[in-house]
Design an enzyme around this catalytic site. Structure first.
Site, PDB file in Angstrom:
ATOM      1  N   GLU A 271      -1.437  -1.584  -3.673  1.00  0.00           N
ATOM      2  CA  GLU A 271      -0.379  -2.393  -3.036  1.00  0.00           C
ATOM      3  C   GLU A 271      -0.382  -2.028  -1.562  1.00  0.00           C
ATOM      4  OE1 GLU A 271       1.407  -4.785  -4.111  1.00  0.00           O
ATOM      5  OE2 GLU A 271       1.075  -4.660  -6.270  1.00  0.00           O
ATOM      6  N   CYS A 305       6.740  -3.538   3.498  1.00  0.00           N
ATOM      7  CA  CYS A 305       5.498  -4.320   3.420  1.00  0.00           C
ATOM      8  C   CYS A 305       5.816  -5.807   3.346  1.00  0.00           C
ATOM      9  CB  CYS A 305       4.705  -3.896   2.193  1.00  0.00           C
ATOM     10  SG  CYS A 305       5.665  -3.996   0.680  1.00  0.00           S
TER      11      CYS A 305
HETATM   12  P1  NAD Z   1      -0.449   5.252   4.760  1.00  0.00           P
HETATM   13  O1  NAD Z   1      -1.550   4.507   4.139  1.00  0.00           O
HETATM   14  O2  NAD Z   1      -0.682   5.933   6.044  1.00  0.00           O
HETATM   15  O3  NAD Z   1       0.103   6.393   3.760  1.00  0.00           O
HETATM   16  C1  NAD Z   1       0.445   6.107   2.431  1.00  0.00           C
HETATM   17  C2  NAD Z   1       0.095   7.299   1.557  1.00  0.00           C
HETATM   18  O4  NAD Z   1      -1.308   7.527   1.643  1.00  0.00           O
HETATM   19  C3  NAD Z   1       0.762   8.614   1.973  1.00  0.00           C
HETATM   20  O5  NAD Z   1       1.125   9.326   0.810  1.00  0.00           O
HETATM   21  C4  NAD Z   1      -0.346   9.344   2.696  1.00  0.00           C
HETATM   22  O6  NAD Z   1      -0.221  10.750   2.655  1.00  0.00           O
HETATM   23  C5  NAD Z   1      -1.544   8.909   1.877  1.00  0.00           C
HETATM   24  N1  NAD Z   1      -2.855   9.076   2.523  1.00  0.00           N
HETATM   25  C6  NAD Z   1      -3.168   9.135   3.836  1.00  0.00           C
HETATM   26  N2  NAD Z   1      -4.496   9.301   3.996  1.00  0.00           N
HETATM   27  C7  NAD Z   1      -5.037   9.347   2.759  1.00  0.00           C
HETATM   28  C8  NAD Z   1      -6.349   9.478   2.249  1.00  0.00           C
HETATM   29  N3  NAD Z   1      -7.395   9.631   3.048  1.00  0.00           N
HETATM   30  N4  NAD Z   1      -6.533   9.455   0.910  1.00  0.00           N
HETATM   31  C9  NAD Z   1      -5.493   9.291   0.069  1.00  0.00           C
HETATM   32  N5  NAD Z   1      -4.222   9.168   0.487  1.00  0.00           N
HETATM   33  C10 NAD Z   1      -3.995   9.192   1.817  1.00  0.00           C
HETATM   34  O7  NAD Z   1       0.744   4.203   4.838  1.00  0.00           O
HETATM   35  P2  NAD Z   1       2.125   4.355   5.593  1.00  0.00           P
HETATM   36  O8  NAD Z   1       1.912   4.040   7.004  1.00  0.00           O
HETATM   37  O9  NAD Z   1       2.755   5.638   5.253  1.00  0.00           O
HETATM   38  O10 NAD Z   1       2.982   3.217   4.845  1.00  0.00           O
HETATM   39  C11 NAD Z   1       3.160   1.981   5.382  1.00  0.00           C
HETATM   40  C12 NAD Z   1       2.148   1.002   4.833  1.00  0.00           C
HETATM   41  O11 NAD Z   1       2.357   0.850   3.431  1.00  0.00           O
HETATM   42  C13 NAD Z   1       2.320  -0.380   5.417  1.00  0.00           C
HETATM   43  O12 NAD Z   1       1.060  -0.953   5.670  1.00  0.00           O
HETATM   44  C14 NAD Z   1       3.032  -1.144   4.316  1.00  0.00           C
HETATM   45  O13 NAD Z   1       2.863  -2.534   4.363  1.00  0.00           O
HETATM   46  C15 NAD Z   1       2.427  -0.532   3.104  1.00  0.00           C
HETATM   47  N6  NAD Z   1       3.279  -0.750   1.922  1.00  0.00           N
HETATM   48  C16 NAD Z   1       2.875  -1.630   0.956  1.00  0.00           C
HETATM   49  C17 NAD Z   1       3.706  -1.898  -0.139  1.00  0.00           C
HETATM   50  C18 NAD Z   1       3.324  -2.895  -1.194  1.00  0.00           C
HETATM   51  O14 NAD Z   1       3.940  -2.898  -2.259  1.00  0.00           O
HETATM   52  N7  NAD Z   1       2.345  -3.753  -0.966  1.00  0.00           N
HETATM   53  C19 NAD Z   1       4.944  -1.256  -0.233  1.00  0.00           C
HETATM   54  C20 NAD Z   1       5.314  -0.381   0.768  1.00  0.00           C
HETATM   55  C21 NAD Z   1       4.471  -0.121   1.844  1.00  0.00           C
END
Ligand code: NAD
Length: 503
Positions: A271, A305
């Site tokens: 997601e 999101c």
């Molecule tokens: P992000 O991708 O930076 O981080 C999300 C998670 O991924 C965190 O737990 C982070 O520690 C982890 N992460 C970071 N690097 C990683 C790696 N190399 N391997 C595995 N995990 C890793 O996202 P963010 O900036 O914290 O969140 C915002 C984003 O999330 C926005 O793009 C938003 O649209 C999206 N989002 C999507 C939904 C949905 O349901 N589609 C819901 C909420 C947020």
């Protein structure tokens, strides 16, 4: 300035909340135990409104991830064999505990996530809804019987738990986005290893560990390893143990997570981000469209999101729409989320603020006009409305994830559709028109997973499929759709009569 005491500005201490574990929060949750940080590095959890340190949590290592997966694998088979009503009852009890701890949760939503009361209530409702529906899945759809093309054969499709589920979640709706996977996974007989975001390890993970512990979940079925994504994320997502890797977060990180998961024969459920459009057709009810536009852009500082990222408004309504939206933006009270009546709190951290402000400044340099807001102080960004925006401006072609409303004009419905689809994302969107058939035509042409007519994109219901297309993700969450992801179907056939083989 960073205050190193864990006592917050209003005198409450996170370690003394009713919901806090006896050890305090500076622990991992492994095999039913709160394992103290020991000599691990620590992660400072900051209150984004006051910029003071709320608490610290351990920064889990790759060895911790290995241990969590081993423990989860060991616990899963016994848990999967427990009667479904027992599994459902534990998830329901955990859900009820969220209600009992509502005061603590509301406070934590404010001090850990920068969420105002409205958002806290909304997120608690979403989390409870997904847990109720998740609990019910334990008793649903045990499998199917299918006739066979072979005489004397009976086909059975048996639904089994997928096994161990790895879960990675972001900071913006941490309790809900974690619950929507953890609750159905557990109810369906899986075990879970969860890595919450480093900014919200309590609401994204340790809080859920506490309520499931209190609800009587057997040891090892849920394990929480708070840690930095850039340190343990690759190891976590490419691990050989999990059968499903559920990731909610940015498209950029999600793509890598999906690739590593598939490389380990793990099913990814992704997601990801969005660039959602709010389309206002010339025959729209203008006031309704503006009300919806303000709510969809500024709720939780635009950090969803499914927030409105672009307002796409017919030229005949453009000036009035911009003026109405600017008026709404200017009236929204900004401040510490703990202050009554606050509707706009801080964004989560400096890098998000700098990214949002950078998009804003570059768009203004490229010709956009600030109609409301535009300023920032600390992590507080004023609700901002921009006119004269074109699709190629940074604020429109990126997911800005802030309290910013760029308004783009269009002449024909076809042009509106072109603008909407001019993005790699395809998550949510909305269309306003008094002619529902016309709105429906536009909705059909929008390349998104979800569209809401005469509303705004910020909708999620626990029994309705949620998800996107393109760079917004793979798969659907909620109800029967997440059940398909979190279970596997085994085909068992019974040859009841001797079969005639060709030789
Ligand atoms: P992000 O991708 O930076 O981080 C999300 C998670 O991924 C965190 O737990 C982070 O520690 C982890 N992460 C970071 N690097 C990683 C790696 N190399 N391997 C595995 N995990 C890793 O996202 P963010 O900036 O914290 O969140 C915002 C984003 O999330 C926005 O793009 C938003 O649209 C999206 N989002 C999507 C939904 C949905 O349901 N589609 C819901 C909420 C947020």
């Amino acid at each position: 300035m960073t205050d190193t005491s864990t006592r917050s500005a209003d005198g409450r201490d996170v370690d003394e909340l009713d919901i806090a574990p006896e050890t305090g929060w500076n622990a991992l949750f492994l095999d039913g135990e709160w394992v103290p940080a020991g000599d691990r590095d620590l992660i400072d959890v900051e209150n984004p409104a006051t910029r003071t340190t709320l608490t610290t949590v351990p920064s889990a290592t790759e060895d911790d991830v290995d241990e969590a997966y081993a423990v989860a694998e060991e616990a899963q088979s016994a848990w999967g064999q427990r009667p479904p009503q027992e599994r459902a009852a534990i998830v329901s009890d955990a859900c009820a505990l969220l209600g009992e701890y509502a005061d603590d949760l509301e406070w934590l939503f404010a001090v850990e996530c920068g969420g105002v009361q409205l958002k806290a209530d909304f997120e608690t409702q979403l989390a409870q809804g997904t847990m109720e529906v998740g609990a019910g899945l334990a008793m649903r759809d045990g499998g199917r019987r299918k006739d066979s093309v072979t005489p004397g054969k009976e086909n059975l499709l048996v639904r089994e738990p997928a096994g161990v589920v790895g879960v990675i979640t972001p900071w913006n709706f941490p309790l809900y986005l974690t619950s929507r996977v953890v609750a159905p996974a557990i109810a369906l007989g899986n075990s879970v290893v969860l890595k919450p975001d480093e900014h919200t390890p309590l609401m994204g993970g340790l809080v859920l560990a506490r309520v499931f512990e209190e609800a009587g979940l057997p040891d090892g079925v849920l394990n929480v390893v708070p840690g930095y994504g850039h340190e343990i994320g690759d190891h976590f997502s490419g691990h050989s143990v999990p059968s499903v890797m559920s990731f909610t977060g940015s498209s950029e990180v999600g793509r890598g997570v999906g690739q590593r998961a598939v490389g380990a024969y793990t099913e990814p459920a992704l997601e990801l981000g969005g660039n959602n459009a709010h389309v206002v057709l010339p025959d729209a009810d203008l006031e309704r469209a503006i009300d919806a536009g303000a709510f969809g852009s500024f709720t939780h500082q635009g950090q969803e999101c499914i927030s409105i990222n672009r307002h796409v408004v017919h030229e005949s309504l453009y000036d009035e729409y911009v003026a109405g939206l600017a008026d709404r933006a200017e009236q929204l009270p900004i401040g510490d989320p703990r202050e009554e009546g606050t509707l706009v709190g801080p964004v989560i951290n400096e890098s998000q603020r700098d990214k949002i402000v950078g998009f804003l400044e570059k768009s203004v340099a490229n010709g956009a006009t600030v109609e409301a807001g535009g300023g920032h102080d600390g992590l507080f960004i004023e609700p901002t409305v921009l006119s004269g925006v074109t699709s190629d401006m940074p604020v429109a072609c990126n997911e800005h994830f802030g309290p910013v409303a760029p308004v783009i004009p269009f002449e024909t419905d076809e042009e509106a559709i072109e603008i909407v689809n001019d993005t790699e994302y395809g998550l949510s969107g909305s269309v306003h028109s008094t002619d529902v058939a016309r709105a429906r035509d536009v909705a059909d042409a929008m390349e998104t997973g979800m569209v809401h007519i005469n509303d705004q994109p910020l909708n999620d219901e626990p029994h309705v499929a949620f998800g996107g297309v393109g760079a917004s993700g793979l798969g659907r969450y909620n109800d029967e759709w997440i059940m398909d992801t979190l279970t596997t179907l085994k085909w068992i056939s019974i040859q009841r009569e001797p079969r005639e083989y060709p030789y």
